[in-house]
Write a protein that holds these residues in place. Structure first.
Motif, PDB file in Angstrom:
ATOM      1  N   LYS B 854      39.413  31.546  30.984  1.00  0.00           N
ATOM      2  CA  LYS B 854      40.532  30.809  31.679  1.00  0.00           C
ATOM      3  C   LYS B 854      41.701  31.595  31.707  1.00  0.00           C
ATOM      4  O   LYS B 854      42.597  31.556  32.873  1.00  0.00           O
ATOM      5  CB  LYS B 854      40.638  29.581  31.047  1.00  0.00           C
ATOM      6  CG  LYS B 854      39.827  28.264  31.146  1.00  0.00           C
ATOM      7  CD  LYS B 854      39.796  27.054  30.432  1.00  0.00           C
ATOM      8  CE  LYS B 854      38.883  26.028  30.459  1.00  0.00           C
ATOM      9  NZ  LYS B 854      38.979  25.152  29.190  1.00  0.00           N
ATOM     10  N   ALA B 855      42.136  32.421  30.648  1.00  0.00           N
ATOM     11  CA  ALA B 855      43.242  33.030  30.546  1.00  0.00           C
ATOM     12  C   ALA B 855      43.102  34.386  31.630  1.00  0.00           C
ATOM     13  O   ALA B 855      44.231  34.416  32.441  1.00  0.00           O
ATOM     14  CB  ALA B 855      43.308  33.641  29.296  1.00  0.00           C
ATOM     15  N   ALA B 856      41.904  34.710  31.670  1.00  0.00           N
ATOM     16  CA  ALA B 856      41.782  36.040  32.642  1.00  0.00           C
ATOM     17  C   ALA B 856      41.898  35.270  34.139  1.00  0.00           C
ATOM     18  O   ALA B 856      42.663  36.224  34.888  1.00  0.00           O
ATOM     19  CB  ALA B 856      40.467  36.604  32.371  1.00  0.00           C
ATOM     20  N   ILE B 857      41.432  34.341  34.269  1.00  0.00           N
ATOM     21  CA  ILE B 857      41.869  33.735  35.778  1.00  0.00           C
ATOM     22  C   ILE B 857      43.008  33.283  35.753  1.00  0.00           C
ATOM     23  O   ILE B 857      43.547  33.834  37.197  1.00  0.00           O
ATOM     24  CB  ILE B 857      40.751  32.226  35.780  1.00  0.00           C
ATOM     25  CG1 ILE B 857      39.018  32.600  35.694  1.00  0.00           C
ATOM     26  CG2 ILE B 857      40.918  31.629  36.862  1.00  0.00           C
ATOM     27  CD1 ILE B 857      38.368  31.490  35.326  1.00  0.00           C
ATOM     28  N   ALA B 858      43.698  32.711  34.899  1.00  0.00           N
ATOM     29  CA  ALA B 858      45.081  32.505  35.385  1.00  0.00           C
ATOM     30  C   ALA B 858      45.852  33.837  35.263  1.00  0.00           C
ATOM     31  O   ALA B 858      46.949  33.686  36.226  1.00  0.00           O
ATOM     32  CB  ALA B 858      45.523  31.859  33.995  1.00  0.00           C
ATOM     33  N   ASP B 859      45.259  34.704  34.855  1.00  0.00           N
ATOM     34  CA  ASP B 859      45.926  36.087  35.012  1.00  0.00           C
ATOM     35  C   ASP B 859      45.730  36.856  36.237  1.00  0.00           C
ATOM     36  O   ASP B 859      45.746  38.029  36.640  1.00  0.00           O
ATOM     37  CB  ASP B 859      45.650  36.910  33.775  1.00  0.00           C
ATOM     38  CG  ASP B 859      46.780  38.070  33.682  1.00  0.00           C
ATOM     39  OD1 ASP B 859      47.878  37.890  33.996  1.00  0.00           O
ATOM     40  OD2 ASP B 859      46.366  39.107  33.123  1.00  0.00           O
ATOM     41  N   GLY B 860      44.978  36.023  37.021  1.00  0.00           N
ATOM     42  CA  GLY B 860      44.732  36.760  38.472  1.00  0.00           C
ATOM     43  C   GLY B 860      43.116  37.147  38.685  1.00  0.00           C
ATOM     44  O   GLY B 860      43.166  37.759  39.980  1.00  0.00           O
ATOM     45  N   CYS B 861      42.363  37.107  37.682  1.00  0.00           N
ATOM     46  CA  CYS B 861      40.879  37.416  37.988  1.00  0.00           C
ATOM     47  C   CYS B 861      40.441  36.202  39.016  1.00  0.00           C
ATOM     48  O   CYS B 861      40.289  35.319  38.387  1.00  0.00           O
ATOM     49  CB  CYS B 861      40.072  37.945  36.784  1.00  0.00           C
ATOM     50  SG  CYS B 861      40.669  39.069  35.766  1.00  0.00           S
ATOM     51  N   ASP B 862      40.040  36.705  40.095  1.00  0.00           N
ATOM     52  CA  ASP B 862      39.758  35.509  41.164  1.00  0.00           C
ATOM     53  C   ASP B 862      38.406  35.511  41.443  1.00  0.00           C
ATOM     54  O   ASP B 862      38.064  34.971  42.274  1.00  0.00           O
ATOM     55  CB  ASP B 862      40.697  35.490  42.188  1.00  0.00           C
ATOM     56  CG  ASP B 862      40.427  37.197  42.996  1.00  0.00           C
ATOM     57  OD1 ASP B 862      39.749  37.903  42.487  1.00  0.00           O
ATOM     58  OD2 ASP B 862      41.224  37.273  44.147  1.00  0.00           O
ATOM     59  N   CYS B 863      37.523  36.294  40.749  1.00  0.00           N
ATOM     60  CA  CYS B 863      35.862  36.203  41.160  1.00  0.00           C
ATOM     61  C   CYS B 863      35.138  36.515  39.934  1.00  0.00           C
ATOM     62  O   CYS B 863      35.806  37.141  39.177  1.00  0.00           O
ATOM     63  CB  CYS B 863      35.393  37.005  42.295  1.00  0.00           C
ATOM     64  SG  CYS B 863      35.741  38.476  42.274  1.00  0.00           S
TER      65      CYS B 863
END
Lengths: 490, 936
Positions: B854-863
């Protein structure tokens, strides 16, 4: 010029300590001292009164519990009035009036009237065969009665009651201790420690019942007594009450001195009562509404008064209630108080069920100072804990280190390096590590010689082991070994 | 893995170079090839076999970490007679003497064998031959009864043979893939990966998931039909009706190769779009979408699995699917067919040897006198069984009423896996002689055994297994066997010899058994029976050793095996024509009512296998989901007064379970889900079998494990505790506990209702005196450390709520501290990160949890790929990709101002990706979605 008159009412342990300290401080040259005691003999060791059952004097030799003799007081120049009661204080006339009609004038009055046993007023408490336990006379009466008894009920599971019960049990009497509350020694122990003490001391012939409120005592047909506890009747030969004490503060009350709501003559940090010419020390006094009921705070008060009289006033800052004793072979030791509000402190407990060991230490959350500790079954680390407590030292790291053995904490630092020169070894007689170090340097390196030289360990006796260990660490490290504050964190 | 041949051991002695040995994975029915890397009889690592047609190098998380589950801990290493060590002769003599006595007194039907899809075909063959060929009873059944007996019967009724027409390639080349009651993302991850890769390569491939739950597999679906549980047959009837209405029937196929369409059509006629939508609780538009896609698709594969089979009308559901494929002629050609997916590695092998009580052997019918005679001739036996034996549920009932007096249970744990486990327990207690052959010492069933026999396990045993696409692969045994463990076939052969059938059981090797098995399949077959591997009947020992995966039939005309059946439209019925079935949809037998208002669904999790005897000991496999949660939607959690993380009592008329509650918005209102894995060694009372009624499909005997009417109530926990120990402990008496092996130690989470002496409990866990150090005060969280001889034996944290326990990750990090005092200090401090209840290791391979993703996604990892590039998650076995994608979708929904489209209505259709930004691979257009946002 007439020397100022010092009158001491009461001649118990604290009274004696006062006199001894005043004498040592050279006070007898400045004061004319009179001590009035209502017991027939001069001061004796009330703390170890129970030992009188098993370690009694024969008629010829001196009483081993005696702290002094009339001769000693005479040598000191102290006038001793034994076996006479002070009836009242006349503050206008600045004199005390004795039961025998005499009046003794004072410039400084020191009240050291102690405390008396509380006997609960249950029906039958005054039947023949019922005893209180506070004085030498009580002890004597009990000793004689026990010789014909097989079974004794001790009502009261506090420290004194248990010591008494233990001493009587050694005489071969079956014992039943009745404790009204749910746990033993509530003044010193938490419920877990109390439960462990209970299970450790109980053996066949030594029974302990808690939550056992005595409703009445009646005579048994064919002799003896029946103690009624709830639905249960206990047949016994004797009943001894050891249900706490109350300060003997009547003289103060009668004289209009301020008295604590919970009893005891109110004193300030200089042991002064509401009348600046009257001091109160020991069990009859209440400091901040606390009557300690222990000898060490009483001694501290006594020293405070001496310091007033000798013109170098020091303050009494509260009593150290730390205790270390053996109860029927079980070590029980306490430091400070473990009864602290949980929100303000961190508590660590160690339990070793297989070896009957329970230890708890409580540390202030903000200051990381030791507030209190209790140890049952084994008291390794007690001295260090006591020292940290007295020093108010900051504990770095987990307080668990204070309870765990070297195999978890790493090797411990020798005592002589952890105690500063002004750290107290004997709190009763205010003997510091520095004094002991000086003794050792002068070749006094066993407990007995140091005790003779400094009185260390001759009060309540709690510090005897510390003194021993301190001396031996000096022996190992050399008396000139440096002092390095103990590093608590690893 | 280090494959360097010059590796030396600690003493500097060069170690033998590692050897790679090809074998087959012991877990699910995909049957992946696994290359074991061995050195000195130890398994260093495993890799997916690039040559194996099932997986082509892929492995799921369970397979990837096989080498972490081969520890000897917990293994059964010698025979035990009533708990006392015994030698093999004493144990086998005792069993044989007792069986002889029982058979003499009560007849051959008073003994039984209950086997498992974990057995290899050779084991199965000997057991079946013994029971049906020589003892003369049909009482050889297997736990496959619990997973796909309904599919077997559906195939038999339609095709005249238990013959799976399809192969895995069909999943990839089809135009329309329907997944009904199957969650391959978790249960058959490698097939899921193959499908996902096909979808990514060919986005026009339509994927439809039919499941009352929104499972991880919905991630790649174009359409999710979240139907009312148990209404699948109606849905397929409705679909067939639509096909008829649309004039899309394949009359050419129907006329040439089938019988019975008219009656079938008549039965489907009432299932109009409206009626079907109403009955299945689906939007008409979604159904219509399926109808359109199906009618227009050139090819279709319909996969079904336990979601349909584990039903009192499971046969019906399979038949409804088969009807569709017969009606459209979508069978026998690439990309088409009704495809039953098996759960176990060798459920298919069991079916081939005849390991079900309703079969004789090698696709021969048990009640067919010709087949009986044929088997008698082949085996040279006069005592061949003449009627079906007890099917699983009936078998245990027969023990209860004394009809079956002695049972041999091989490789399965029925006390944990059967419905109404209390009754199964009682049956085993009642049974005079219970023999359990297993590789694990402590199972719920072994605890009730009179004799336990140590069996070889994966890596040790040799033989063959058949996967879901009829592919026979070798399992090769190379690891040192544990103690005195032996192969199951050997045990059965020894029993056969002792019962006086010596000549027929003089087996010395799996190869010898395999040859006989192959010979029987071809014996007087002449194309009459589907299962025919006569081409392998004369295989040499060497060729058997190097046997390559091959799909049956293997005959003279198909020496290299057969990818698809029925290409010629010829079936194994008397007239060669397939039969349409008349399907009358039936609801689940157990209806909800006021007392039991909820429906409990059960199934598997991604990283666990069966009753956890193997996977439970591999810490990595518990990292994903470490305990048996009771899943419920937020609305139900609220209505029932439950609290996430806390314990609920789930009860049915038969019993109750204690499970911790977890939110799952993929569930319909009023429906719960619980995993079927946790046995009595891993949790106090999480065995859902005790809730489930022993109601079975009348034709297949398969129990209805998917739909049980239950009630769920909060269980009033007064205190929670989390214990970490270095060694194994017996948790004893707390009301609730779950055991979680972790890579650094053993965790127990415990909860009690009412006063509990934690100190006394902790003190007595270690079998030696301990010192216990505790911090904390009454009414607060407390922390405990148990010490002895300078070691920390265990740490215990007690709190008033689950969410107050220290988070496992930080706790285990502290547990790893050194020296001892550092552990003690860390444990006693009260500054723990608390249990969030959602720190699941989404990626078990690289131990990446949901929070980190979740943190990585929040940080812009989008796929998925971007998250993988950052955290490595999903880059080894890939089993977690659907969940990573789920987290991506969740975050997108949170960022969508209109709120969550998934939360609307009872039917939860995957929403369109809000914009293309998150879609690496480019999703399909139209009303459909389910981005295949990664390539494999």
């Amino acid at each position: 010029m007439r020397s100022p008159r010092v009158v001491v009412v009461g001649n118990g342990m604290v009274s004696h300590h006062f006199l001894e300290r005043l004498y040592q401080a050279g006070g007898m040259a400045h004061y004319q001292v009179t001590v009035i005691g209502d017991e027939p003999h001069p001061a004796y060791d009330r703390i170890h009164l129970s030992s009188g059952f098993t370690n009694r004097a024969d008629e010829q030799s001196s009483n081993p519990l005696a702290l002094t003799t009339a001769r000693t007081y005479a040598d000191w120049g102290v006038a001793l009035c034994c076996g006479v009661r002070v009836r009242e204080i006349d503050r206008q006339q600045r004199c005390v009036r004795l039961a025998d009609g005499r009046a003794i004038e004072y410039d400084h009055l020191i009240l050291a009237t102690g405390a008396r046993a509380i006997v609960p007023q249950v029906p039958g408490h005054d039947l023949p065969g019922c005893y209180a336990f506070r004085t030498m006379a009580d002890m004597e009466a009990i000793r004689q009665a026990v010789a014909h008894a097989n079974h004794v009920v001790v009502i009261g599971g506090g420290l004194l009651g248990l010591e008494l019960a233990g001493a009587l049990h050694e005489l071969g009497v079956s014992i039943c201790v009745l404790q009204r509350g749910p746990s033993l020694m509530p003044a010193q122990l938490d419920p877990q420690a109390a439960a462990l003490v209970k299970s450790s001391i109980e053996v066949p012939g030594f029974e302990v019942r808690t939550s056992a409120a005595t409703s009445s005592i009646t005579l048994r047909d064919g002799g003896g007594l029946i103690v009624h506890v709830g639905d249960c009747d206990i047949a016994t030969d004797m009943v001894i009450f050891s249900t706490g004490v109350q300060p003997c503060d009547e003289l103060g009350r009668g004289a209009g001195l301020k008295v604590s709501p919970r009893g005891g003559i109110a004193i300030d940090e200089h042991s002064r009562t509401s009348d600046p010419d009257i001091f109160a020390v020991g069990d009859c006094a209440a400091f901040n509404d606390v009557s300690y009921g222990l000898v060490a705070p009483g001694y501290a008060m006594a020293r405070t008064v001496v310091s007033q009289l000798m013109g170098q006033p020091t303050a009494f800052i509260g009593g150290d209630t730390s205790t270390r004793l053996k109860l029927r072979g079980i070590e029980v030791a306490t430091v400070g108080s473990i009864k602290q509000p949980a929100t303000d402190c961190d508590a660590i407990t160690l339990t070793d069920a297989a070896n009957g060991v329970y230890k708890r230490v409580v540390v202030d959350r903000a200051s990381r100072a030791v507030l209190g500790a209790v140890m049952v079954g084994e008291s390794e680390g007690y001295d260090e804990l006591l020292q940290l407590y007295r020093d108010g030292a900051r504990i770095d790291g987990s307080p668990a280190r204070l309870l765990l053995s070297d195999q978890y904490c790493g090797p411990s630092v020798p005592l002589c390096q952890t105690m500063s020169s002004d750290a107290l070894i004997c709190s009763c007689h205010a003997v510091t590590a520095g004094q002991v170090r000086n003794c050792a340097a002068a070749g006094l390196n066993d407990v007995a010689s140091v005790a003779t030289a400094t009185s260390a360990s001759t009060g309540c006796g709690s510090c005897k082991r510390l003194l021993e260990r301190y001396l031996s660490s000096l022996g190992e490290q050399g008396a000139d070994a440096g002092y390095h504050p103990r590093r608590v964190a690893g | 893995m280090d494959t360097n041949a010059s590796v030396v051991d600690l003493a500097g002695v060069p170690l033998a170079p590692p050897r790679a040995v090809a074998t087959t994975c012991p877990y699910c029915g995909v049957g992946c090839g696994v290359d074991m890397t061995l050195r000195d009889g130890r398994l260093l690592d495993v890799q997916g076999s690039t040559e194996h047609p099932a997986n082509r190098g892929r492995l799921c998380v369970k397979g990837t970490w096989l080498h972490e589950s081969t520890a000897l801990r917990g293994r059964l290493t010698q025979p035990l007679i009533r708990g006392k060590p015994a030698d093999w002769d004493s144990a086998l003599d005792l069993i044989a003497n007792y069986w002889r006595k029982v058979i003499d007194e009560s007849g051959p039907d008073a003994v039984a064998i209950y086997g498992s899809g974990q057995l290899l075909s050779e084991d199965y063959y000997v057991a079946n031959k013994l029971m049906k060929g020589f003892i003369g009873s049909g009482n050889m059944d297997t736990n496959s009864r619990l997973c796909m007996a309904s599919a077997v019967v559906a195939y038999q009724r339609a095709f005249g043979a238990d013959a799976v027409p399809c192969c895995y390639e069909d999943l990839e080349v089809t135009d329309l893939l329907i997944l009904a009651g199957w969650n391959p993302a978790w249960t058959h991850p490698v097939l899921y990966q193959r499908i996902a890769a096909a979808k990514a390569a060919r986005p026009e491939l339509k994927i439809v998931v039919i499941d009352p739950r929104r499972t991880a597999s919905v991630d790649i679906a174009d359409l999710h039909l979240q139907l009312r549980p148990g209404t699948d047959a109606a849905l397929f009837n409705g679909l067939l009706n639509a096909v008829v209405d649309a004039g899309a029937l394949s009359h050419r196929f129907i006329d040439a190769h089938t019988n019975g369409l008219d009656a079938c059509k008549t039965a489907c006629a009432p299932w109009s779009l409206e009626h079907t939508a109403d009955f299945c609780e689906l939007p008409q538009s979604d159904l219509q979408t399926l109808y359109n896609w199906f009618i227009n698709a050139p090819s279709t594969v319909t996969c079904w699995s336990q979601g349909l089979n584990q039903s009192t009308s499971g046969v019906n559901k399979g038949e409804a699917i088969i009807n569709l494929h017969l009606a459209t002629g979508r069978i026998g050609s690439p990309g088409s067919g009704p495809f039953s997916i098996t759960g176990q590695p060798n459920a298919m092998g069991g079916r081939e040897v005849g390991g079900l009580a309703t079969q004789l052997a090698a696709h021969m019918q048990i009640d067919n006198p010709e087949h009986q005679a044929l088997a008698g001739r082949f085996w040279n036996s006069e005592t061949v069984a003449r009627r079906a034996g007890y099917k699983a549920v009936d078998l245990f009932e027969a023990m209860l009423n004394g009809h079956v007096r002695a049972v041999w249970i091989a490789g399965t744990n029925p006390v944990a896996s059967m419905p109404d486990s209390a009754r199964v327990r009682q049956a085993l207690r009642q049974c005079e002689l219970v023999v359990v052959a297993d590789c694990i010492a402590d199972t719920d069933t072994a605890r009730l055994a009179d004799v336990v026999l140590p069996a070889l396990t994966w890596g040790e045993k040799d033989g063959t297994a058949t996967n879901s696409e009829r592919c026979i692969s070798r399992q090769r045994g190379r690891l040192q066997s544990a103690g005195d463990a032996r192969p199951d076939w050997w045990m059965f052969a020894e029993l056969g010899k002792r019962l006086g059938f010596g000549d027929a059981f003089a087996f010395n090797s799996p190869a010898q058994i395999f040859r006989e098995h192959a010979a029987l399949s071809g014996f007087e077959n002449d194309g009459k029976r589907a299962f025919d591997i006569v081409g392998l009947a004369n295989i040499t020992d060497d060729d058997y050793e190097s046997l390559q995966p091959v799909q049956w039939p293997v005959t003279a005309s198909a020496a290299q095996g057969t990818a698809r059946l029925f290409a010629d439209g010829r079936f194994f019925t008397g007239d060669g024509r397939a039969r349409f079935a008349i399907v009358q949809p039936e609801p689940p037998r157990e209806a909800r009512c006021n007392t039991w208002p909820l429906l409990l669904n059960t199934g598997r999790l991604r990283d666990q296998w069966h009753t956890m005897a193997r996977t439970g000991s591999a810490p990595r496999l518990l990292a994903h989901i470490d305990r048996p949660w009771l899943y419920a939607c937020a609305e139900d959690i609220e209505c029932l007064g439950l609290v996430e993380g806390e314990v609920a009592t789930v009860s049915s008329p038969r019993g109750s379970c204690l499970l911790q509650v977890r939110g799952d918005d993929g569930l319909r209102t009023g429906e719960l889900f619980a995993p079927m894995h946790w046995n009595g060694q891993y949790a106090s009372s999480a065995n859902v079998g005790r809730l489930i009624a022993p109601r079975v499909d009348a034709l297949s005997g398969q129990p209805e494990l998917k739909q049980t009417a239950v009630m769920a109530k909060p269980f009033a926990v007064t205190t929670w505790a989390r214990l970490v120990t270095a060694d194994d402990i017996d948790p004893g008496s707390p009301d609730y506990w779950v055991r979680i092996p972790h890579q650094y130690g053993l965790i127990h989470d415990l909860a009690v209702s009412g006063p509990f002496d934690w100190q006394g409990w902790l003190t007595t866990r270690f079998g030696q005196p301990v010192q216990v150090v505790q911090s904390g005060s009454p009414g607060e969280d407390s922390h405990w450390v148990a010490l002895a001889q300078g070691r920390v034996l265990g740490v215990l944290h007690v709190a008033a709520a689950f969410a107050r326990l220290p988070a496992i990750e930080s706790l285990m990090a502290a547990w790893q501290e050194a020296p001892v005092m550092a552990v003690i200090e860390a444990m006693l401090a009260d500054d723990w990160a608390r249990e969030s209840g959602s720190a699941d290791m989404v990626c078990a391979c690289f131990r990446v949890n949901a929070e980190a993703i979740k943190a990585a996604i929040a940080d812009g990892c989008d796929c998925v790929q971007a998250v993988g590039d950052r955290l490595k998650c999903g880059t080894r076995c890939g089993s977690c990709k659907p969940e990573i994608n789920g987290l991506l979708r969740q975050s997108r929904l949170c960022n969508t101002p209109e709120g969550s489209p998934l939360a609307v209505g009872s039917v939860k259709k995957s929403p369109a990706a809000p914009d293309g930004a998150a879609d690496c691979a480019g999703g399909p257009a139209g009303p459909v979605v389910g981005e295949a946002a990664y390539s494999l």
